[in-house]
Scaffold this motif. Sequence first.
Motif, short mmCIF file in Angstrom:
data_model
loop_
_atom_site.label_atom_id
_atom_site.label_comp_id
_atom_site.label_asym_id
_atom_site.label_seq_id
_atom_site.Cartn_x
_atom_site.Cartn_y
_atom_site.Cartn_z
N LYS A 128 0.85 -1.20 0.00
CA LYS A 128 0.00 0.00 0.00
C LYS A 128 0.88 1.26 0.00
CE LYS A 128 -3.78 -2.32 2.45
NZ LYS A 128 -3.13 -3.65 2.47
N TRP A 129 2.02 1.16 -0.64
CA TRP A 129 3.01 2.23 -0.66
C TRP A 129 2.43 3.55 -1.15
CZ3 TRP A 129 5.43 5.22 -4.48
CH2 TRP A 129 6.63 5.86 -4.09
N ASP A 130 1.51 3.48 -2.10
CA ASP A 130 0.98 4.71 -2.70
C ASP A 130 -0.33 5.18 -2.07
OD1 ASP A 130 -0.59 2.67 -3.61
OD2 ASP A 130 -0.50 3.22 -5.74
N ALA A 131 -0.71 4.61 -0.92
CA ALA A 131 -1.97 5.02 -0.28
C ALA A 131 -1.89 6.42 0.31
CB ALA A 131 -2.36 4.02 0.80
N ILE A 132 -0.71 6.80 0.79
CA ILE A 132 -0.47 8.16 1.30
C ILE A 132 0.85 8.63 0.72
CG2 ILE A 132 -0.27 9.63 3.34
CD1 ILE A 132 -1.34 7.28 5.01
N GLY A 133 0.88 9.83 0.19
CA GLY A 133 2.15 10.30 -0.36
C GLY A 133 2.02 11.63 -1.05
N MET A 134 2.92 11.85 -2.00
CA MET A 134 2.97 13.12 -2.71
C MET A 134 2.35 12.96 -4.09
SD MET A 134 4.42 14.72 -0.29
CE MET A 134 4.75 16.34 -1.00
N THR A 135 1.87 14.08 -4.64
CA THR A 135 1.20 14.06 -5.93
C THR A 135 2.16 13.91 -7.09
OG1 THR A 135 1.25 16.47 -5.92
CG2 THR A 135 -0.78 15.40 -5.13
N ALA A 136 3.45 14.17 -6.87
CA ALA A 136 4.44 14.06 -7.95
C ALA A 136 5.83 13.90 -7.35
CB ALA A 136 4.40 15.31 -8.84
N THR A 137 6.75 13.36 -8.13
CA THR A 137 8.15 13.29 -7.72
C THR A 137 8.83 14.61 -8.07
OG1 THR A 137 8.95 12.46 -9.85
CG2 THR A 137 8.16 10.82 -8.24
N TYR A 138 10.04 14.81 -7.54
CA TYR A 138 10.78 16.04 -7.88
C TYR A 138 11.13 16.08 -9.37
CZ TYR A 138 11.21 17.09 -2.92
OH TYR A 138 10.94 17.38 -1.62
N ASN A 139 11.44 14.93 -9.95
CA ASN A 139 11.74 14.89 -11.38
C ASN A 139 10.52 15.26 -12.21
OD1 ASN A 139 14.39 14.16 -10.96
ND2 ASN A 139 14.03 11.96 -11.21
N GLU A 140 9.35 14.77 -11.79
CA GLU A 140 8.12 15.12 -12.50
C GLU A 140 7.81 16.61 -12.36
OE1 GLU A 140 5.83 10.80 -12.03
OE2 GLU A 140 5.58 12.37 -10.53
N TRP A 141 8.09 17.16 -11.17
CA TRP A 141 7.89 18.59 -10.95
C TRP A 141 8.80 19.40 -11.88
CZ3 TRP A 141 9.72 21.60 -6.01
CH2 TRP A 141 9.22 22.90 -6.05
N GLU A 142 10.06 18.99 -11.96
CA GLU A 142 11.01 19.67 -12.83
C GLU A 142 10.58 19.61 -14.29
OE1 GLU A 142 15.87 19.87 -13.40
OE2 GLU A 142 14.94 17.98 -12.82
N ALA A 143 9.90 18.51 -14.64
CA ALA A 143 9.46 18.34 -16.03
C ALA A 143 8.16 19.07 -16.33
CB ALA A 143 9.29 16.85 -16.33
N GLY A 144 7.60 19.74 -15.31
CA GLY A 144 6.41 20.55 -15.57
C GLY A 144 5.18 20.20 -14.76
N ALA A 145 5.23 19.16 -13.94
CA ALA A 145 4.09 18.81 -13.10
C ALA A 145 3.89 19.87 -12.02
CB ALA A 145 4.30 17.45 -12.46
N PRO A 146 2.67 20.00 -11.49
CA PRO A 146 2.44 20.95 -10.38
C PRO A 146 3.33 20.60 -9.18
CG PRO A 146 0.36 20.19 -11.29
CD PRO A 146 1.43 19.33 -11.91
N ARG A 147 3.55 21.61 -8.34
CA ARG A 147 4.36 21.40 -7.14
C ARG A 147 3.80 20.23 -6.32
NH1 ARG A 147 4.20 23.34 -1.77
NH2 ARG A 147 6.26 23.65 -0.83
N PRO A 148 4.67 19.30 -5.87
CA PRO A 148 4.18 18.14 -5.11
C PRO A 148 3.53 18.54 -3.79
CG PRO A 148 6.42 17.75 -5.90
CD PRO A 148 6.12 19.21 -6.15
N THR A 149 2.36 17.99 -3.55
CA THR A 149 1.65 18.19 -2.29
C THR A 149 1.14 16.83 -1.79
OG1 THR A 149 -0.40 18.65 -3.50
CG2 THR A 149 0.93 20.55 -2.81
N MET A 150 0.67 16.80 -0.56
CA MET A 150 0.23 15.53 0.02
C MET A 150 -1.18 15.16 -0.42
SD MET A 150 1.70 15.17 3.86
CE MET A 150 1.26 13.43 3.80
N ARG A 151 -1.41 13.84 -0.50
CA ARG A 151 -2.74 13.32 -0.78
C ARG A 151 -2.81 11.90 -0.23
NH1 ARG A 151 -0.95 9.21 -2.20
NH2 ARG A 151 0.25 8.78 -4.06
N GLN A 152 -4.03 11.39 -0.09
CA GLN A 152 -4.18 10.03 0.41
C GLN A 152 -5.42 9.37 -0.19
OE1 GLN A 152 -5.09 9.53 4.57
NE2 GLN A 152 -6.67 11.08 4.59
N ALA A 153 -5.41 8.03 -0.18
CA ALA A 153 -6.59 7.25 -0.53
C ALA A 153 -7.31 6.98 0.79
CB ALA A 153 -6.19 5.96 -1.22
#
Length: 329
Positions: A193-218
Amino acid sequence: MLQQRRGHEFTRILAFGAARGENVVPNDDLVGPIDSSDEWIRQRTGIITRKRAGKDVEAVDLAEAAAREAIEKAGIDPTQIGVVLVSTVTHTVATPSMASLLAERIGATPAAAYDISAACAGYAYGIAQADSFIKSGLADHVLVVGAEKLSDVVDPTDRSISFLLGDGAGAAVVGPSDFPGIAPTIWGSDGSKWDAIGMTATYNEWEAGAPRPTMRQAGQTVFRWAVWEMVKVARQALETAGVRPEDLAAFVPHQANIRIIDEFAKQLGLPETVTIARDITTTGNTSAASIPLATHRLLEEHPDLSGGLALQIGFGAGLVFGAQVVVLP
């Protein structure tokens, strides 16, 4: 033959310290962007207000305030601290650690210092390590801190977790004892369940244009896991400590959600004599800081709990968990 260290037979928590964000944020301040209401948040989480820090305050500032209080109450000098452990997921940089900076600020240098990344279970992980260090002779006193500024990683429009989060730091000084003050720890992880709680994007994805990573959960996944699987861990912690629910003076779970806390108490069969921490109602979910903050508040409001047994359990992103029974200072 190589020489070996021998430590102390027993350990205990000597004192707690606490620091919360200076701003009180009521539900009404957050409901607009998530199209919700004060009533909905109260019913779903139990939160009435949460504490958040100002823009000029970092998690390490909260950690320093909590640590200084804990050290003073423990009656020791900062130079007596052999290890500084900081559980956090909101340090402002990937490296160097918050713990080494904190050690310098409080005058504990050259204590060993490192951060623990175990989210909401981080404080329980820290207590487990402190107990082990003192028993093995690596240190006589260990400072364990949970410190978070979660408001830095919040998306105000996110309906899964943004309205839960607060800022704060809780600290505990662990030292040698004449009696068993920390029972064996039950800890582990469930990476399925690694992705049940975490960030919306990685730093590499952010650098590539994704929104700033923030927290989210299932939310539902986390709720079911916490209610059903973590109750088993709590029972195991009690059994390992040789303690029955009616022997407890207090129950201090991670302050994730009031419904989880209440269901925990019900499933464990806790009698009315057990004081249950519900700091979440006015502090919010502060991740690694929530257990020491809640315990600090309990001891302030109920000083008669001192010397009693408390079951503490942390659980969160990873998914990871840790629980132990401790004697309250």
